[in-house]
Design a protein around this motif. Sequence first.
Motif, short mmCIF file in Angstrom:
data_model
loop_
_atom_site.label_atom_id
_atom_site.label_comp_id
_atom_site.label_asym_id
_atom_site.label_seq_id
_atom_site.Cartn_x
_atom_site.Cartn_y
_atom_site.Cartn_z
N GLY A 4 0.82 -1.21 0.00
CA GLY A 4 0.00 0.00 0.00
C GLY A 4 0.85 1.25 0.00
O GLY A 4 2.07 1.19 -0.16
N SER A 5 0.18 2.37 0.21
CA SER A 5 0.86 3.66 0.28
C SER A 5 1.24 3.96 1.72
O SER A 5 0.58 3.50 2.65
CB SER A 5 -0.03 4.77 -0.26
OG SER A 5 -0.26 4.60 -1.63
N ASP A 52 -3.45 0.68 3.31
CA ASP A 52 -2.25 1.51 3.41
C ASP A 52 -1.53 1.23 4.72
O ASP A 52 -2.07 0.58 5.62
CB ASP A 52 -2.60 3.00 3.28
CG ASP A 52 -2.88 3.41 1.84
OD1 ASP A 52 -2.65 2.60 0.91
OD2 ASP A 52 -3.34 4.55 1.65
N VAL A 53 -0.30 1.74 4.83
CA VAL A 53 0.60 1.43 5.94
C VAL A 53 1.06 2.72 6.61
O VAL A 53 1.35 3.71 5.92
CB VAL A 53 1.82 0.64 5.41
CG1 VAL A 53 2.87 0.44 6.49
CG2 VAL A 53 1.36 -0.70 4.83
N VAL A 81 1.75 -1.15 10.82
CA VAL A 81 2.47 0.02 11.31
C VAL A 81 3.93 -0.38 11.44
O VAL A 81 4.23 -1.42 12.04
CB VAL A 81 1.93 0.53 12.67
CG1 VAL A 81 2.71 1.76 13.13
CG2 VAL A 81 0.45 0.82 12.62
N ALA A 82 4.82 0.42 10.89
CA ALA A 82 6.27 0.18 11.01
C ALA A 82 6.89 1.39 11.70
O ALA A 82 6.64 2.52 11.31
CB ALA A 82 6.89 -0.03 9.64
N ALA A 83 7.68 1.11 12.73
CA ALA A 83 8.35 2.17 13.49
C ALA A 83 9.56 1.57 14.19
O ALA A 83 9.64 0.35 14.37
CB ALA A 83 7.39 2.77 14.52
N ILE A 101 2.42 -5.03 13.43
CA ILE A 101 3.35 -3.95 13.72
C ILE A 101 4.77 -4.48 13.56
O ILE A 101 5.05 -5.64 13.86
CB ILE A 101 3.13 -3.36 15.13
CG1 ILE A 101 3.23 -4.43 16.20
CG2 ILE A 101 1.78 -2.65 15.21
CD1 ILE A 101 3.13 -3.89 17.60
N PHE A 102 5.64 -3.63 13.04
CA PHE A 102 7.00 -4.06 12.72
C PHE A 102 7.99 -3.05 13.27
O PHE A 102 7.91 -1.87 12.97
CB PHE A 102 7.16 -4.19 11.20
CG PHE A 102 6.22 -5.20 10.60
CD1 PHE A 102 6.57 -6.54 10.56
CD2 PHE A 102 4.98 -4.82 10.12
CE1 PHE A 102 5.70 -7.49 10.04
CE2 PHE A 102 4.10 -5.75 9.59
CZ PHE A 102 4.46 -7.09 9.55
N GLU A 103 8.94 -3.55 14.07
CA GLU A 103 9.99 -2.70 14.63
C GLU A 103 11.21 -2.74 13.72
O GLU A 103 11.77 -3.81 13.49
CB GLU A 103 10.37 -3.17 16.03
CG GLU A 103 9.31 -2.87 17.07
CD GLU A 103 9.74 -3.25 18.47
OE1 GLU A 103 9.51 -2.44 19.37
OE2 GLU A 103 10.31 -4.34 18.65
#
Length: 166
Positions: A4-5, A52-53, A81-83, A101-103
């Motif tokens: 996604g965007s 979307d992300v 969610v990536a952070a 969620i991705f670290e």
Amino acid sequence: MIEGSVWKFGRDIDTDVIIAGRYCNIPDPKELAKHVFEDLDPTFASRFVPGDVIVADSNFGCGSSREVAPLCLKAAGVAAVAAPSFARIFYRNSINIGLPIFEIPDIAKFFEQGQKVRIDPATGLVTNLSTSQSFTAAPFPEFMEKIMAAGGLVNYASERLGGSKA
């Protein structure tokens, strides 16, 4: 596969910004989703495209332990969610409801608003399709992978106990 965007956010995005306290008593997740990030950007919910992300800087989901914060993101159609880091309670609440969620260290430096992203949840590979750069997220422990694959803790527990998905 998630594709996604990117919707880009800074550091220390707290749960009060994700969903304002005045909406936390709404029981319907789809109704709750209409107010996601409303105080930050009143048009966000109407412009966001399901799938979307969110890519953010460190400490995403800090602040109060409001369980509706990841719930409204998932209901709005946020695919992941990536952070670099997440507040501990937000992290666990996300896993519990099956919000991926991705670290990834410094991930926000490598994405701009609107760029295309692909995430392979099985491997943790995150690719900026606009620049061809790839990053690997910290892996989930096996039991968390199973919870995510089931769509959240309630579904996982139900499957383990021989019931059907919630």
